[in-house]
Structures are given as structure tokens and as C-alpha cells.
Design a protein around this motif. Structure first.
Motif, PDB file in Angstrom:
ATOM      1  N   GLN A   1       0.712  -1.126   0.104  1.00 50.66           N
ATOM      2  CA  GLN A   1      -0.083   0.147   0.017  1.00 50.66           C
ATOM      3  C   GLN A   1       0.787   1.336  -0.088  1.00 50.66           C
ATOM      4  OE1 GLN A   1      -3.233  -0.155  -0.274  1.00 50.66           O
ATOM      5  NE2 GLN A   1      -3.598   2.025  -0.375  1.00 50.66           N
ATOM      6  N   GLY A   2       0.552   2.251  -0.865  1.00 49.50           N
ATOM      7  CA  GLY A   2       1.353   3.356  -1.008  1.00 49.50           C
ATOM      8  C   GLY A   2       2.399   3.328  -1.914  1.00 49.50           C
ATOM      9  N   LEU A   3       2.645   2.143  -2.446  1.00 50.89           N
ATOM     10  CA  LEU A   3       3.927   1.950  -3.524  1.00 50.89           C
ATOM     11  C   LEU A   3       3.365   2.170  -5.047  1.00 50.89           C
ATOM     12  CD1 LEU A   3       6.885   1.743  -4.058  1.00 50.89           C
ATOM     13  CD2 LEU A   3       6.576  -0.675  -4.040  1.00 50.89           C
ATOM     14  N   LYS A   4       3.927   2.956  -5.753  1.00 51.08           N
ATOM     15  CA  LYS A   4       3.512   3.001  -7.178  1.00 51.08           C
ATOM     16  C   LYS A   4       4.823   2.833  -7.945  1.00 51.08           C
ATOM     17  CE  LYS A   4       1.689   6.293 -10.791  1.00 51.08           C
ATOM     18  NZ  LYS A   4       0.953   7.400 -10.838  1.00 51.08           N
ATOM     19  N   LEU A   5       4.798   2.157  -9.019  1.00 52.14           N
ATOM     20  CA  LEU A   5       6.008   1.877  -9.814  1.00 52.14           C
ATOM     21  C   LEU A   5       5.717   2.278 -11.326  1.00 52.14           C
ATOM     22  CD1 LEU A   5       6.921  -1.732  -8.751  1.00 52.14           C
ATOM     23  CD2 LEU A   5       7.968   0.290  -8.048  1.00 52.14           C
ATOM     24  N   ASP A   6       6.684   2.503 -11.837  1.00 52.48           N
ATOM     25  CA  ASP A   6       6.294   3.292 -13.403  1.00 52.48           C
ATOM     26  C   ASP A   6       7.659   3.105 -14.225  1.00 52.48           C
ATOM     27  OD1 ASP A   6       6.620   5.510 -15.438  1.00 52.48           O
ATOM     28  OD2 ASP A   6       5.114   6.595 -14.126  1.00 52.48           O
ATOM     29  N   LEU A   7       7.324   2.617 -15.503  1.00 48.74           N
ATOM     30  CA  LEU A   7       8.252   2.727 -16.362  1.00 48.74           C
ATOM     31  C   LEU A   7       7.824   3.482 -17.557  1.00 48.74           C
ATOM     32  CD1 LEU A   7      10.965   1.451 -17.810  1.00 48.74           C
ATOM     33  CD2 LEU A   7       9.311  -0.606 -18.528  1.00 48.74           C
ATOM     34  N   THR A   8       8.753   4.440 -17.876  1.00 51.03           N
ATOM     35  CA  THR A   8       8.496   5.315 -19.191  1.00 51.03           C
ATOM     36  C   THR A   8       9.609   5.059 -20.279  1.00 51.03           C
ATOM     37  OG1 THR A   8       7.282   6.897 -17.934  1.00 51.03           O
ATOM     38  CG2 THR A   8       8.045   7.618 -19.817  1.00 51.03           C
ATOM     39  N   THR A   9       9.270   4.984 -21.468  1.00 54.47           N
ATOM     40  CA  THR A   9      10.168   4.806 -22.442  1.00 54.47           C
ATOM     41  C   THR A   9       9.758   5.644 -23.728  1.00 54.47           C
ATOM     42  OG1 THR A   9       9.027   2.932 -23.662  1.00 54.47           O
ATOM     43  CG2 THR A   9      10.677   2.437 -21.988  1.00 54.47           C
ATOM     44  N   SER A  10      10.700   6.222 -24.540  1.00 56.83           N
ATOM     45  CA  SER A  10      10.453   7.023 -25.599  1.00 56.83           C
ATOM     46  C   SER A  10      11.548   6.731 -26.797  1.00 56.83           C
ATOM     47  CB  SER A  10      10.356   8.364 -25.258  1.00 56.83           C
ATOM     48  OG  SER A  10      11.830   8.866 -24.845  1.00 56.83           O
ATOM     49  N   ILE A  11      10.968   6.873 -27.710  1.00 60.86           N
ATOM     50  CA  ILE A  11      11.913   6.702 -28.884  1.00 60.86           C
ATOM     51  C   ILE A  11      11.623   7.600 -30.001  1.00 60.86           C
ATOM     52  CG2 ILE A  11      10.645   4.766 -29.978  1.00 60.86           C
ATOM     53  CD1 ILE A  11      13.049   3.537 -31.140  1.00 60.86           C
TER      54      ILE A  11
END
Length: 294
Positions: free
Chosen positions: A97-107
Motif C-alpha cells: 500500500q502506498g507504492l507506485k512503480l512506473d516505467l516510461t520509454t520513448s523513441i
């Protein structure tokens, strides 16, 4: 008697947000823009946005977002007119609870450039921390934390270049948030520049705020000051005004034309050049923004 739980403080990037929004949002004098938002029955949202800047260049992007509430998963894809493809995957409150994971990629296929950023956000009572690793640039590890208690806030941010083995950037902040007002102080750029912001909800219909920045790189003796106000005319319209120490006066008017349709108009006047013509470009600026949200 046990103490009441503390609310989650704002993140580092949102410290002073009330003042920033008051002074920066709803002034579309730099561009003419159009934004359309729609949502499907399967919980997929689409956003198409385009704008024409003061130099006549037109740019736009299209975004699709899929949200799975059961699994706390959000998938966002964006493609813009400069041919940059961006994908963001978010996982919220699944591991703990309270943890957010994020992966952002761009090309960017035309330029052959790409990026990948791993991020984590952890929020608890009186605590808000973020960390991200820019895998391909540096790599660089950035972290910030904000602690809050009884309205008082303190925060810090630092970036660490993994390859060079050194801290490449650091900053500090402190502030106080109350229901009617907020004060925030920042020491940025390795404590070489400073800013102070103030926000006050004067009444249900009137807001006021100010921001001062000291940076040796700025003109006007290294100091920039801006003050502004916002007044609600009724439940569907408001006007905004601000002026800075360079003599630029900005006015904004926003009107909800109907449910899901909002129009904003912006005007910027350089009060020191009211009768001048600048061959490099217009001295005064005017703009329009339309937002459709279904």
C-alpha cells in the motif's frame, strides 16, 4: 490520546503548486490550442491536442490511456507530430500500500534517440518520496523526499551520476500549508538560486499569490517577481490577472460554455512598450485555448 494521523504531503514537484497554478495556468497567450478528450465504455481514454505557437509552428499529439482498476495498472501511449513514441506503464498499490512503480520509454526513429526511466513513488502518513533511474542518460539516479507534520513541510532532492560517481544536482525546500494559504521556499541549482512563493485563498471567490526568484543568471539584478489574482465571476467563469517586475501584464478569461466544453482567452501586454513595434516579433501576445472533454 494518540495523535491524529498526518496527511500525505505533496510531492517535491508539487511544493508551491497552488501559487504556480495561479500564476501559470489559464494564460494561453503564447499559443492557440485545441484539446479533445474522450472515454470509451471499456475504460480507455483518448486525448488529441494541437497548438500553434507564436512563430506559426503547429505541433500536436495523440494519447491513449488504458486503466485497469482491479490490478492497479495504467498503460499510456503517446505519439506526436515530431515522431516521438512514448509508452508509460504504471502499477499502483499492488506490491504494498502506498507504492507506485512506473516505467516510461520513448523513441524518436528519425533521430535514433531513445530513453528509459524507471521510477518509484512511496506515500505514507507525513511522508512522500520519489526515486527514478534514467537508464540510458548517465545513467542518473534522482531521489526526493518531503516530510510533513501539522502543515509544516521540509523536502530535499538530489541527482547522482552513476558513471561519474558524483552528485550532479541537489536542492532543498521548506514550507507551510494551511487550508486558506501556503508559503514555500526553495533553494535550487546546488543552492545557487532561490525562490519564495505565497498563495492565499482570500474568499470563496478570490485567490491571490506571488512568487519571487533570485538567480544570478536573470536580468533585473537577478531578481524576478510576479504577483497575480483570480476571481470567480460565477460557477462557470473566472478571470485572472498578473504582472511581473519586467512590466508584463497578463490577463486570462476562462468560460465553461457547456458541460465538457471550456474556452480560455489570454492576453499579455508589455506595459513598457505599448507604442513600440519590435521587428523580431510581436511585443504583445494574444491566444485562445479550447478543451472538449466527454
Amino acid at each position: 490520546m494518540s495523535p491524529l494521523p498526518q496527511p500525505v504531503p505533496p510531492s517535491w514537484k508539487d511544493l508551491g503548486k497552488s501559487s504556480t497554478d495561479l500564476l501559470q495556468k489559464d494564460y494561453p497567450f503564447q499559443t492557440t490550442s485545441l484539446e479533445v478528450k474522450t472515454k470509451t465504455p471499456s475504460n480507455v481514454t483518448f486525448k488529441v491536442a494541437g497548438n500553434r505557437n507564436a512563430h506559426g509552428a503547429i505541433v500536436g499529439d495523440i494519447e491513449s490511456k488504458l486503466f485497469n482498476k482491479q490490478h492497479g495498472l495504467t498503460l499510456t501511449n503517446t505519439w506526436n507530430t515530431v515522431n516521438v513514441l512514448k509508452t508509460q506503464i504504471e502499477l499502483d498499490n499492488q506490491i504494498t500500500q502506498g507504492l507506485k512503480l512506473d516505467l516510461t520509454t520513448s523513441i524518436a526513429p528519425n533521430k535514433g534517440s531513445k530513453s528509459a526511466v524507471l521510477a518509484a513513488v512511496y506515500k505514507q502518513s507525513g511522508f512522500h518520496s520519489r526515486a527514478n533511474l534514467d537508464v540510458l542518460k548517465g545513467p542518473t539516479f534522482t531521489a526526493d523526499t518531503v516530510l510533513g507534520r501539522d502543515g509544516f513541510l521540509v523536502g530535499a532532492e538530489a541527482a547522482y551520476n552513476v558513471t561519474d560517481g558524483r552528485i550532479s544536482r541537489y536542492a532543498l525546500a521548506a514550507g507551510f500549508n494551511a487550508p486558506e494559504y501556503a508559503v514555500t521556499l526553495h533553494a535550487l541549482n546546488d543552492l545557487k538560486s532561490f525562490s519564495a512563493s505565497y498563495y492565499h485563498r482570500v474568499s470563496a471567490d478570490v485567490e491571490a499569490g506571488a512568487k519571487a526568484i533570485y538567480d544570478p543568471k536573470l536580468t533585473n539584478g537577478g531578481v524576478s517577481i510576479e504577483v497575480g489574482t483570480k476571481t470567480y465571476l460565477d460557477s462557470a467563469a473566472f478571470v485572472k490577472a498578473k504582472i511581473n517586475n519586467s512590466g508584463v501584464l497578463a490577463l486570462g478569461y476562462t468560460q465553461a460554455l457547456r458541460p465538457g466544453l471550456k474556452a480560455s482567452f489570454g492576453l499579455a501586454l508589455d506595459t513598457q512598450k505599448l507604442n513600440e513595434v519590435d521587428p523580431a516579433g510581436p511585443v504583445h501576445k494574444i491566444g485562445l485555448s479550447l478543451v472538449f472533454d466527454s
